[in-house]
Design an enzyme around this catalytic site. Sequence first.
Site, PDB file in Angstrom:
ATOM      1  N   MET A 249       0.848  -1.192   0.000  1.00 31.27           N
ATOM      2  CA  MET A 249       0.000   0.000   0.000  1.00 31.27           C
ATOM      3  C   MET A 249       0.880   1.236   0.000  1.00 31.27           C
ATOM      4  O   MET A 249       1.680   1.443   0.921  1.00 31.27           O
ATOM      5  CB  MET A 249      -0.933  -0.011   1.225  1.00 31.27           C
ATOM      6  CG  MET A 249      -1.966  -1.126   1.199  1.00 31.27           C
ATOM      7  SD  MET A 249      -2.974  -1.212   2.707  1.00 31.27           S
ATOM      8  CE  MET A 249      -1.835  -2.048   3.835  1.00 31.27           C
TER       9      MET A 249
ATOM     10  N   GLN B 245       7.701  -4.850  -4.289  1.00 30.48           N
ATOM     11  CA  GLN B 245       6.817  -4.601  -5.425  1.00 30.48           C
ATOM     12  C   GLN B 245       7.374  -3.463  -6.276  1.00 30.48           C
ATOM     13  O   GLN B 245       7.667  -2.386  -5.765  1.00 30.48           O
ATOM     14  CB  GLN B 245       5.392  -4.266  -5.002  1.00 30.48           C
ATOM     15  CG  GLN B 245       4.462  -4.236  -6.227  1.00 30.48           C
ATOM     16  CD  GLN B 245       3.045  -3.843  -5.920  1.00 30.48           C
ATOM     17  OE1 GLN B 245       2.796  -2.707  -5.532  1.00 30.48           O
ATOM     18  NE2 GLN B 245       2.105  -4.762  -6.112  1.00 30.48           N
TER      19      GLN B 245
ATOM     20  N   CYS C   8      -2.536  -1.124  -9.793  1.00 32.72           N
ATOM     21  CA  CYS C   8      -2.764   0.190  -9.193  1.00 32.72           C
ATOM     22  C   CYS C   8      -3.559   1.084 -10.142  1.00 32.72           C
ATOM     23  O   CYS C   8      -3.145   1.313 -11.286  1.00 32.72           O
ATOM     24  CB  CYS C   8      -1.439   0.857  -8.842  1.00 32.72           C
ATOM     25  SG  CYS C   8      -1.636   2.484  -8.074  1.00 32.72           S
TER      26      CYS C   8
ATOM     27  N   HIS D  11      -6.722  -8.972  -7.140  1.00 29.39           N
ATOM     28  CA  HIS D  11      -7.673  -8.102  -6.460  1.00 29.39           C
ATOM     29  C   HIS D  11      -9.015  -8.304  -7.164  1.00 29.39           C
ATOM     30  O   HIS D  11      -9.146  -8.015  -8.352  1.00 29.39           O
ATOM     31  CB  HIS D  11      -7.234  -6.645  -6.556  1.00 29.39           C
ATOM     32  CG  HIS D  11      -8.095  -5.710  -5.755  1.00 29.39           C
ATOM     33  ND1 HIS D  11      -7.576  -4.663  -5.023  1.00 29.39           N
ATOM     34  CD2 HIS D  11      -9.429  -5.669  -5.554  1.00 29.39           C
ATOM     35  CE1 HIS D  11      -8.573  -4.020  -4.418  1.00 29.39           C
ATOM     36  NE2 HIS D  11      -9.711  -4.622  -4.740  1.00 29.39           N
TER      37      HIS D  11
ATOM     38  N   ASN E 211      -7.324 -11.255  -2.982  1.00 29.03           N
ATOM     39  CA  ASN E 211      -7.213  -9.952  -2.339  1.00 29.03           C
ATOM     40  C   ASN E 211      -8.491  -9.166  -2.607  1.00 29.03           C
ATOM     41  O   ASN E 211      -9.126  -9.336  -3.641  1.00 29.03           O
ATOM     42  CB  ASN E 211      -5.986  -9.217  -2.900  1.00 29.03           C
ATOM     43  CG  ASN E 211      -5.849  -7.787  -2.417  1.00 29.03           C
ATOM     44  OD1 ASN E 211      -5.663  -6.866  -3.207  1.00 29.03           O
ATOM     45  ND2 ASN E 211      -5.946  -7.560  -1.120  1.00 29.03           N
TER      46      ASN E 211
ATOM     47  N   GLY F 172     -11.498  -6.862  -0.028  1.00 29.85           N
ATOM     48  CA  GLY F 172     -12.702  -6.994   0.773  1.00 29.85           C
ATOM     49  C   GLY F 172     -12.631  -7.984   1.914  1.00 29.85           C
ATOM     50  O   GLY F 172     -13.645  -8.216   2.587  1.00 29.85           O
TER      51      GLY F 172
ATOM     52  N   GLY G 145      -5.353  -6.001   3.140  1.00 32.80           N
ATOM     53  CA  GLY G 145      -4.776  -4.670   3.028  1.00 32.80           C
ATOM     54  C   GLY G 145      -5.079  -3.786   4.206  1.00 32.80           C
ATOM     55  O   GLY G 145      -4.497  -3.933   5.285  1.00 32.80           O
ATOM     56  N   ARG G 146      -6.037  -2.889   4.029  1.00 37.78           N
ATOM     57  CA  ARG G 146      -6.262  -1.849   5.030  1.00 37.78           C
ATOM     58  C   ARG G 146      -6.719  -2.364   6.380  1.00 37.78           C
ATOM     59  O   ARG G 146      -6.477  -1.734   7.404  1.00 37.78           O
ATOM     60  CB  ARG G 146      -7.232  -0.801   4.460  1.00 37.78           C
ATOM     61  CG  ARG G 146      -6.464   0.192   3.593  1.00 37.78           C
ATOM     62  CD  ARG G 146      -7.259   0.845   2.518  1.00 37.78           C
ATOM     63  NE  ARG G 146      -6.401   1.777   1.797  1.00 37.78           N
ATOM     64  CZ  ARG G 146      -5.510   1.430   0.872  1.00 37.78           C
ATOM     65  NH1 ARG G 146      -5.348   0.166   0.548  1.00 37.78           N
ATOM     66  NH2 ARG G 146      -4.761   2.342   0.281  1.00 37.78           N
TER      67      ARG G 146
END
Length: 427
Positions: free
Chosen positions: A71, A125, A155, A228, A268, A270, A291-292
């Site tokens: 991220m 990455q 991205c 994703h 990846n 949700g 992730g977040r």
Amino acid sequence: MLPSSKSIYRGLFSAFAQKEESLSIAVMVANYYFPPLFRWSSCVYQLSVCAIMIYYQSGFIVCLDFSVAPMMDWTDNHYRTLARLISKHAWLYTEMLAAETIVYQKGNLDRFLAYSPDQHPIVLQIGGSNLENLAKATELANAYRYDEINFNCGCPSPRVAGRGCFGVRLMLDPKFVAEAISLIAANTNVPIGVKCRIGVDDHDSYNELCDFIYKVSSLSPAKHFIIHSRKALLKGLSPAENRSIPPLKYEYFYGLLRDFPDLTFTINGGITSIDEVNGALKAGAHGVMVGRAAYNNPWHILGHVDTAIYGAPSSDLTRRQVLEKYQVYGDSVLRQYGLGPTVRDIVKPLLGFFHSEPGNGLWKRKADSAFQTCTTIKSFFEETLVAIPDSVLDSPVAEPQFGRGDLFANIQSLLPPPYRTREEDAI
């Protein structure tokens, strides 16, 4: 007469240990992921190391069960240090680094690429669309001994997919992606993976996603794809909106598992709880990337990774113990590069450390004030941690928070029709 097990493993060990990096990675993986009882016999242990090297040198990644997503502006060295203090087994990813940044900062690479050895397993990455710079950046990064390189094809940021002409826009040109990955692979000894979306704009059918996977995997050494499970819209949505507005289509991911059994796939998008991670793995995912949720609530997410996902014994680790170690780290790197990192930079990953706990709001208000006056991490903690009760600081991680454990329960009934390769050859 059949050869003894000792002669077999010695032969394997000799054959596959010729590459120092392959051996070091294999030993690292074996030490991380095989329980102590499995390592009681040197014969069994070394056979295991050889098996891992076979997979490693074939381009496969092993033990990918859980990883923290790359991220930008978030998964920096500070966050990864905190994450590794909480979880010993999670795979960690750097922020996406543009190849140009690595090439043009050749004399200042430690600032962008250096990390503590404790952060293994760790993935670099890289993003970019200039083949020469991708090759040079990879070669420069070799000295830092990352465990894998991941090529960003996901991205949606205008800076990246717009003016930069890379990121998710590259999904529209799989032959270029394969060429880029082949060039990266030619300049390193570690495996190369790809992170992408399930589609771009109107190019969002399951067959188009499969075409991308098929061409990239056929024309390059890439064997690991992080998917994703949303498409990206290049116009009209911000990066934040691209993480929430396009619908999740997990059925596409599980279709890929069915249609490309020789590849490795990490899901990846949700997934926000350990329940959901285990649900995805139970449904067949090779790996799960969060992730977040892992950034905004690191204690309750990462604190359960080792036990609930990797089967490690429960530990008595407390937040206070983590903060004591993080303070030592923070003060050692404070203003390491002149004006930065600052106290605010180093403390930033901690802003979700007391998520939903008593005193969290008061702690954040004290932190806002302390950023103006404190010049060390030690003084910052002395100023702010009085807001957090001892019962919070000294308690081990609580039971995992419930999530949508049945999120993937019926996924097999939702799969798209099987992929059929197009008549024209991938080349």
